[in-house]
Design a protein around this motif. Structure first.
Motif, mmCIF file in Angstrom:
data_model
loop_
_atom_site.group_PDB
_atom_site.id
_atom_site.type_symbol
_atom_site.label_atom_id
_atom_site.label_comp_id
_atom_site.label_asym_id
_atom_site.label_seq_id
_atom_site.Cartn_x
_atom_site.Cartn_y
_atom_site.Cartn_z
ATOM 1 N N CYS A 1 51.577 34.428 37.133
ATOM 2 C CA CYS A 1 50.434 34.662 36.231
ATOM 3 C C CYS A 1 49.375 35.407 37.031
ATOM 4 O O CYS A 1 49.032 34.992 38.138
ATOM 5 N N SER A 2 48.837 36.465 36.475
ATOM 6 C CA SER A 2 47.858 37.250 37.211
ATOM 7 C C SER A 2 46.634 36.427 37.624
ATOM 8 O O SER A 2 46.120 36.612 38.718
ATOM 9 N N ALA A 3 46.146 35.543 36.760
ATOM 10 C CA ALA A 3 45.022 34.649 37.078
ATOM 11 C C ALA A 3 43.898 35.408 37.796
ATOM 12 O O ALA A 3 43.408 34.979 38.841
ATOM 13 N N LEU A 4 43.484 36.518 37.222
ATOM 14 C CA LEU A 4 42.594 37.448 37.909
ATOM 15 C C LEU A 4 41.177 36.924 38.149
ATOM 16 O O LEU A 4 40.542 37.300 39.136
ATOM 17 N N PHE B 1 47.730 27.799 44.218
ATOM 18 C CA PHE B 1 47.915 29.224 43.947
ATOM 19 C C PHE B 1 48.411 29.932 45.198
ATOM 20 O O PHE B 1 47.966 29.626 46.306
ATOM 21 N N VAL B 2 49.317 30.868 44.994
ATOM 22 C CA VAL B 2 49.715 31.802 46.044
ATOM 23 C C VAL B 2 49.189 33.156 45.585
ATOM 24 O O VAL B 2 49.645 33.697 44.578
ATOM 25 N N PHE B 3 48.203 33.669 46.300
ATOM 26 C CA PHE B 3 47.578 34.951 45.971
ATOM 27 C C PHE B 3 48.261 36.046 46.774
ATOM 28 O O PHE B 3 48.233 36.041 48.006
ATOM 29 N N LEU B 4 48.901 36.971 46.059
ATOM 30 C CA LEU B 4 49.582 38.099 46.692
ATOM 31 C C LEU B 4 48.621 39.272 46.748
ATOM 32 O O LEU B 4 48.202 39.792 45.720
ATOM 33 N N GLU B 5 48.284 39.669 47.955
ATOM 34 C CA GLU B 5 47.230 40.652 48.191
ATOM 35 C C GLU B 5 47.804 41.901 48.853
ATOM 36 O O GLU B 5 48.601 41.803 49.778
ATOM 37 N N GLY B 6 47.378 43.054 48.343
ATOM 38 C CA GLY B 6 47.835 44.306 48.930
ATOM 39 C C GLY B 6 46.898 45.451 48.611
ATOM 40 O O GLY B 6 46.032 45.339 47.743
ATOM 41 N N SER B 7 47.104 46.554 49.275
ATOM 42 C CA SER B 7 46.264 47.727 49.071
ATOM 43 C C SER B 7 46.564 48.381 47.725
ATOM 44 O O SER B 7 47.668 48.254 47.186
ATOM 45 N N ARG B 8 45.610 49.121 47.213
ATOM 46 C CA ARG B 8 45.800 49.838 45.956
ATOM 47 C C ARG B 8 46.978 50.802 46.065
ATOM 48 O O ARG B 8 47.787 50.911 45.153
ATOM 49 N N LEU C 1 46.348 49.655 36.630
ATOM 50 C CA LEU C 1 46.102 49.030 37.931
ATOM 51 C C LEU C 1 44.613 48.960 38.250
ATOM 52 O O LEU C 1 44.106 47.910 38.652
ATOM 53 N N ASP C 2 43.896 50.067 38.075
ATOM 54 C CA ASP C 2 42.470 50.061 38.417
ATOM 55 C C ASP C 2 41.692 49.057 37.577
ATOM 56 O O ASP C 2 40.778 48.393 38.082
ATOM 57 N N SER C 3 42.055 48.912 36.306
ATOM 58 C CA SER C 3 41.413 47.915 35.448
ATOM 59 C C SER C 3 41.652 46.505 35.995
ATOM 60 O O SER C 3 40.737 45.680 36.034
ATOM 61 N N GLN C 4 42.876 46.248 36.437
ATOM 62 C CA GLN C 4 43.178 44.929 36.991
ATOM 63 C C GLN C 4 42.415 44.705 38.295
ATOM 64 O O GLN C 4 41.895 43.608 38.523
ATOM 65 N N LEU C 5 42.347 45.707 39.133
ATOM 66 C CA LEU C 5 41.620 45.566 40.390
ATOM 67 C C LEU C 5 40.124 45.330 40.142
ATOM 68 O O LEU C 5 39.479 44.579 40.880
ATOM 69 N N GLN C 6 39.573 45.971 39.109
ATOM 70 C CA GLN C 6 38.165 45.752 38.773
ATOM 71 C C GLN C 6 37.932 44.343 38.239
ATOM 72 O O GLN C 6 36.882 43.752 38.471
ATOM 73 N N THR C 7 38.901 43.798 37.524
ATOM 74 C CA THR C 7 38.787 42.459 36.948
ATOM 75 C C THR C 7 39.004 41.373 37.999
ATOM 76 O O THR C 7 38.419 40.292 37.914
ATOM 77 N N LEU C 8 39.815 41.670 39.007
ATOM 78 C CA LEU C 8 40.180 40.678 40.013
ATOM 79 C C LEU C 8 38.959 40.097 40.718
ATOM 80 O O LEU C 8 38.135 40.820 41.265
ATOM 81 N N GLU C 9 38.884 38.775 40.702
ATOM 82 C CA GLU C 9 37.936 38.023 41.516
ATOM 83 C C GLU C 9 38.788 37.294 42.556
ATOM 84 O O GLU C 9 39.395 36.268 42.245
ATOM 85 N N PRO C 10 38.902 37.857 43.766
ATOM 86 C CA PRO C 10 39.772 37.227 44.772
ATOM 87 C C PRO C 10 39.405 35.749 44.965
ATOM 88 O O PRO C 10 38.226 35.388 44.919
ATOM 89 N N PRO C 11 40.415 34.900 45.173
ATOM 90 C CA PRO C 11 40.157 33.457 45.264
ATOM 91 C C PRO C 11 39.676 33.003 46.638
ATOM 92 O O PRO C 11 39.936 31.877 47.067
ATOM 93 N N THR C 12 38.954 33.863 47.316
ATOM 94 C CA THR C 12 38.426 33.556 48.640
ATOM 95 C C THR C 12 37.565 32.294 48.575
ATOM 96 O O THR C 12 36.661 32.195 47.757
ATOM 97 N N GLY C 13 37.888 31.336 49.430
ATOM 98 C CA GLY C 13 37.101 30.109 49.514
ATOM 99 C C GLY C 13 37.465 29.048 48.493
ATOM 100 O O GLY C 13 36.913 27.952 48.543
ATOM 101 N N GLU C 14 38.364 29.343 47.576
ATOM 102 C CA GLU C 14 38.773 28.334 46.595
ATOM 103 C C GLU C 14 39.790 27.390 47.229
ATOM 104 O O GLU C 14 40.656 27.815 47.990
ATOM 105 N N ALA C 15 39.681 26.111 46.888
ATOM 106 C CA ALA C 15 40.632 25.118 47.383
ATOM 107 C C ALA C 15 42.006 25.358 46.768
ATOM 108 O O ALA C 15 42.130 25.851 45.650
ATOM 109 N N GLY C 16 43.025 25.014 47.518
ATOM 110 C CA GLY C 16 44.379 25.070 46.984
ATOM 111 C C GLY C 16 44.934 26.470 46.825
ATOM 112 O O GLY C 16 45.774 26.697 45.957
#
Length: 185
Positions: A88-91, A109-116, A136-151
């Protein structure tokens, strides 16, 4: 034994933007740990798939019923003591929090992170997927990386698939249950 907890099987959401490898990583992660895999894209209503296929980004109103369906699947798996990995994108954080609430907090959550550039090349190379590379650019703009979130375990996608899965398992195995929620241990 893998990443499952004896008292409550762990539900995992493999997340990230389109092209990051959610389905492949999710399938391998589930198989490696002997749990069920659910392709979250299969739960999208037909109108969502049609919008995306036409290059139209989804709005919150489109995504929320889909997230609720995924949340129901997670809740059902946990109620029946089944481990589950779902793609699930869970952006947005609000989307992840919605899934956490559906899971009663027992969700990682396992967040898969990569370059554009890497994401774009993967999207352009795949065959038969409804999501065009133009989104892709729309998804990248929507993405709020889960930095600092538990789990949350973050894994770079510029590794081989087996290495990505191994890194995800390593991070997940370090999670402990604290107050019903999963945290890095």
């Amino acid at each position: 034994m893998g990443f499952e907890q004896k008292a409550s099987p762990l539900a995992i959401v493999v997340m990230g933007v389109s092209g990051c490898g959610k389905s492949s990583v999710g399938e391998h992660l589930a198989a490696r740990n002997g749990v069920l895999f659910l392709e979250g894209d299969q739960l999208h209503p037909a109108q969502n798939v049609e919008k995306m296929a036409q290059g139209i980004p989804l709005a919150d109103d489109d995504r929320l019923p889909w997230l609720d369906r995924i949340g129901e699947e997670i809740r059902t798996a946990q109620e029946t003591s089944q481990g589950l990995v779902v793609s699930c994108s869970a952006l947005k954080r609000s989307y992840r929090d919605r899934l956490r609430q559906a899971a009663g907090g027992r969700l990682a959550f396992v967040f898969l992170e990569g370059s554009r550039d890497l994401l774009l090349s993967r999207m352009q190379a795949r065959q038969g997927h409804f999501m065009p590379a133009s989104l892709l650019d729309s998804q990248l703009q929507t993405l709020e990386p889960p930095t600092g979130e538990a789990g949350v375990v973050t894994v770079a996608i510029d590794n081989a698939l087996d290495d990505i899965v191994a890194l995800a398992c390593q991070g997940l195995s370090g999670m402990a249950v604290k107050g019903g929620d999963y945290h890095a241990g």
